[in-house]
Design an enzyme around this catalytic site. Structure first.
Site, mmCIF file in Angstrom:
data_model
loop_
_atom_site.group_PDB
_atom_site.id
_atom_site.type_symbol
_atom_site.label_atom_id
_atom_site.label_comp_id
_atom_site.label_asym_id
_atom_site.label_seq_id
_atom_site.Cartn_x
_atom_site.Cartn_y
_atom_site.Cartn_z
ATOM 1 C CD GLU A 16 -2.820 1.282 0.231
ATOM 2 O OE1 GLU A 16 -2.740 2.320 -0.452
ATOM 3 O OE2 GLU A 16 -3.632 0.368 0.008
ATOM 4 C CG ASP A 56 -6.921 5.634 -8.663
ATOM 5 O OD1 ASP A 56 -7.867 5.852 -9.455
ATOM 6 O OD2 ASP A 56 -6.308 6.527 -8.079
ATOM 7 C CE LYS A 92 -10.737 14.437 -14.780
ATOM 8 N NZ LYS A 92 -10.143 15.677 -14.284
#
Length: 198
Positions: A58, A108, A112
């Protein structure tokens, strides 16, 4: 490499590969979760499988501290966390062919178009996974983003190194923190699993 008071791995170097034999009290199969979030999935999975070792990767220290707290509270010795970017971890820190499974859940999506190059699962990822996995190694994927899921299945489908398979029922029933939030809003995740060809 890691202090006894924490489940977090203190990296001495970002160019020297880790030695899983030195990270855990017992030598056993290793599974890695790339982007472990609040570690709710990984801690529960590690609790159910004391015969395996687990590393949660992470970028955000706050999330890793949750892994440390939850894992310590549960008395787990088969789980560790490391703060670093996932693709870098696979390419430079995880020893080749050392993992039996990679778990990538709700990465994630970078929705875009101009940012999609930042997605973890891209055209180069199957090669990274192949290098990290031992014989018959598995890659488990989940996302709520249909466009990203299409990309995931496209890049793994184009790889000659992997074959699509079913996610085991026990694994499918364990949810991540993101997944629980989505399910409460009526959004169901998409999942796929791929096995490294012999």
């Amino acid at each position: 490499m890691e202090s006894q008071a924490t489940l977090l791995i203190a990296l001495r170097s970002v160019v020297e590969r880790l030695d899983p034999e030195k990270l855990f009290p017992r030598s056993q199969p290793l599974e890695v979760e790339l982007g472990c979030g609040d570690a709710s999935f990984l801690v529960e999975y590690a609790r159910r499988h004391p015969d395996r070792n687990f590393i949660g990767v992470e970028r955000l220290l706050g999330r890793l501290r949750k892994l440390d707290r939850k894992g310590s509270r549960a008395g787990l010795t088969n789980i560790r966390g490391v703060q670093i970017e996932s693709a870098y971890f696979l390419q430079y820190l995880l020893p080749p062919k050392s993992a039996s499974a990679l778990h990538i859940y709700f990465p994630d999506p970078w929705p875009k178009k101009k940012h999609r190059k930042n997605r973890l699962i891209n055209e180069q990822f199957p090669a990274l996974a192949r290098g990290a996995l031992g014989p018959d190694g598995m890659v488990y994927l989940r996302t709520d983003d249909r466009d990203y899921f299409a990309q995931m299945t496209e890049v793994f489908g184009a790889s000659r190194d992997f074959v699509r398979t079913e996610t085991p029922a026990e694994l499918a029933e364990l949810t991540t923190d993101f997944e629980r939030d989505f399910l409460q809003r009526g959004i169901h995740g998409l999942r796929a699993a791929y096995q490294l060809k012999a």
